[in-house]
Design a protein around this motif. Structure first.
Motif, mmCIF file in Angstrom:
data_model
loop_
_atom_site.group_PDB
_atom_site.id
_atom_site.type_symbol
_atom_site.label_atom_id
_atom_site.label_comp_id
_atom_site.label_asym_id
_atom_site.label_seq_id
_atom_site.Cartn_x
_atom_site.Cartn_y
_atom_site.Cartn_z
ATOM 1 N N SER A 328 40.162 41.470 -10.102
ATOM 2 C CA SER A 328 39.433 41.337 -8.817
ATOM 3 C C SER A 328 37.944 41.630 -8.969
ATOM 4 C CB SER A 328 40.049 42.275 -7.764
ATOM 5 O OG SER A 328 41.404 41.974 -7.568
ATOM 6 N N TYR A 329 37.395 41.181 -10.085
ATOM 7 C CA TYR A 329 35.957 41.396 -10.311
ATOM 8 C C TYR A 329 35.309 40.047 -10.622
ATOM 9 C CZ TYR A 329 31.581 43.173 -12.260
ATOM 10 O OH TYR A 329 30.249 43.427 -12.506
ATOM 11 N N ASP A 330 34.425 39.607 -9.752
ATOM 12 C CA ASP A 330 33.762 38.317 -9.907
ATOM 13 C C ASP A 330 32.362 38.534 -10.467
ATOM 14 O OD1 ASP A 330 32.575 35.821 -9.675
ATOM 15 O OD2 ASP A 330 33.708 35.329 -7.870
ATOM 16 N N VAL A 331 32.184 38.216 -11.726
ATOM 17 C CA VAL A 331 30.895 38.412 -12.377
ATOM 18 C C VAL A 331 29.838 37.507 -11.768
ATOM 19 C CG1 VAL A 331 29.642 38.259 -14.566
ATOM 20 C CG2 VAL A 331 31.966 39.172 -14.526
ATOM 21 N N TYR A 332 30.235 36.305 -11.365
ATOM 22 C CA TYR A 332 29.264 35.396 -10.739
ATOM 23 C C TYR A 332 28.685 36.008 -9.470
ATOM 24 C CZ TYR A 332 30.954 31.614 -13.765
ATOM 25 O OH TYR A 332 31.283 30.825 -14.841
ATOM 26 N N THR A 333 29.542 36.563 -8.644
ATOM 27 C CA THR A 333 29.088 37.149 -7.381
ATOM 28 C C THR A 333 28.154 38.329 -7.612
ATOM 29 O OG1 THR A 333 31.109 36.477 -6.241
ATOM 30 C CG2 THR A 333 29.840 38.271 -5.241
ATOM 31 N N ASN A 334 28.492 39.153 -8.598
ATOM 32 C CA ASN A 334 27.750 40.381 -8.827
ATOM 33 C C ASN A 334 26.532 40.219 -9.732
ATOM 34 O OD1 ASN A 334 29.439 42.865 -7.686
ATOM 35 N ND2 ASN A 334 30.884 41.343 -8.460
ATOM 36 N N HIS A 335 26.556 39.204 -10.606
ATOM 37 C CA HIS A 335 25.487 39.133 -11.607
ATOM 38 C C HIS A 335 25.008 37.708 -11.894
ATOM 39 C CE1 HIS A 335 25.895 43.380 -12.636
ATOM 40 N NE2 HIS A 335 27.200 43.210 -12.724
ATOM 41 N N ALA A 336 25.020 36.836 -10.912
ATOM 42 C CA ALA A 336 24.606 35.449 -11.152
ATOM 43 C C ALA A 336 23.197 35.346 -11.739
ATOM 44 C CB ALA A 336 24.717 34.644 -9.867
#
Length: 379
Positions: A328-336
């Motif tokens: 449940s960790y979206d790298v795109y959302t957090n670090h685009a």
């Protein structure tokens, strides 16, 4: 599939760079081996019936074990666990232990892969690190192992040792390639505070290499390995085709493993266990049929961070979909913006939602991983 790691906490002498748990006193060696065998019995259920694909004797110096001690531990494993018929069984060894007779004992005990701690072929560097073997022994032990029928061999080398230039490092690599080993692990000399080199550095008696010097040696390593046909399948590990370490690869893939012995760690996907790093306390506890360990339950953030930490070091990269769906960790959302910056600077690439570090990015792997990690307060 699962793995078993056995920590053998004994060494002939203390290397000046090592901060692993070990003892140079052999007084408790026999009792510790018996205690490890007992722990294997008590921890039989930890892997929940999974087939053991890899067994790894680390340390310390496992090559100090006798044939009878090795056979006891391997027999206990086979009695308590389901072991694959083609299991990879690795033993770490120092060159000064690997006489032709010892090599035959290891084969007879069931060892099928050797991890030999050469560290350097340069005599002054071996003395600086307080290694017990000579440069000549480094070369001869590999040849003896090959003659004894060991074709699955890995050796360790250390780079970033202070030197006027890179000549010694390039010569070490030249000597290594001449031996024709199929797997190599290379590590930068790290100065830990609670080591001889750490204490000397603090007192001004030893000056570590500059970061730029060490980074250049890493770049030379990558270039030379590529020229010789070795794949860098993990930041510090290189192999000829089809000679990856199954055991270490499973660590990086998140496969479950049981660690036995003083200071050994275990992992089952949702928690980690850390055995006490004290030989006598370990032996005494097992004498009472108690395994002395601390337990750490892993939060979803911990699991995501573990996956980031391990996968980004490998050639197969970090699957961003797995991070999103399993943790449940979206790298795109957090670090685009940061992901875009990494790609623009040539530090990383993304293909089919898998994040890979480039050769340039691997020099900064620790910092990049730290930047991408989940902050605990987010969970």
């Amino acid at each position: 599939m699962a793995g078993i790691y056995l920590h053998i906490p004994f060494c002939k002498q203390a290397c000046h760079y090592c901060d692993f748990h070990f003892s140079t006193s052999m007084g408790l060696k026999e009792q510790t081996v018996q205690a490890i065998a007992r722990e294997l019995v008590l921890r039989q259920s930890y892997l929940q019936g999974q087939t053991v694909q890899t067994i790894y004797f680390g340390g310390g110096t496992p090559s100090l074990l006798s044939q009878a001690e090795l056979q006891l531990l391997l027999q206990t494993i086979r009695e308590q666990f389901i072991v694959s018929g083609d299991a990879e069984i690795t033993l770490e060894a120092n060159p000064d232990d690997l006489s032709p007779e010892k090599l035959q004992e290891l084969k007879a005990a069931g060892i099928n892969r050797l991890s030999i701690g050469l560290q350097s072929f340069h005599e002054p560097h071996l003395r600086l690190m307080n290694r017990a073997h000579s440069a000549t022994e480094s070369i001869n032990c590999v040849k003896d192992a090959q003659a004894a029928g060991f074709d699955n061999i890995t050796v360790d080398l250390i780079y970033g040792i202070p030197a006027p230039d890179h000549t010694i490092w390039l010569k070490d690599l030249e000597t290594l390639f001449a031996l024709g080993v199929p797997h190599v692990s290379c590590y930068a000399l790290t100065i830990e505070p609670d080591t001889a080199l750490g204490r000397w550095s603090k007192k001004g008696k030893f000056k570590p290499s500059e970061d730029d010097f060490t980074a250049r040696q890493f770049e030379l390593l990558l270039d030379q390995m590529q020229q010789q046909g070795y794949e860098q399948y993990e930041i510090s590990n290189f192999c000829l085709p089809s000679h990856e370490s199954w055991h270490n690869s499973n660590y990086w893939r998140g496969v479950h493993y049981l660690g036995v012995g003083p200071s050994a760690h275990s992992f089952n996907g949702h928690s980690r266990q850390y055995n006490v790093a004290h030989n006598k306390k370990y032996v005494d506890a097992l004498g009472q049929d108690t395994v002395p360990f601390e337990l750490e339950e892993l939060t979803p953030a911990d699991q995501a961070n573990d996956y980031l930490l391990t996968s980004l070091r490998t050639s197969w990269g970090c699957d961003l979909r797995k991070l999103r769906e399993a943790y449940s960790y979206d790298v795109y959302t957090n670090h685009a913006p940061y992901l875009h910056e990494l790609q623009q600077k040539g530090l990383a690439s993304i293909k089919d939602e898998v994040l890979y570090l480039t050769a340039k990015g691997k020099l900064l792997a620790d910092q990049i991983t730290l930047d991408l990690m989940v902050e605990q307060q987010e969970t």
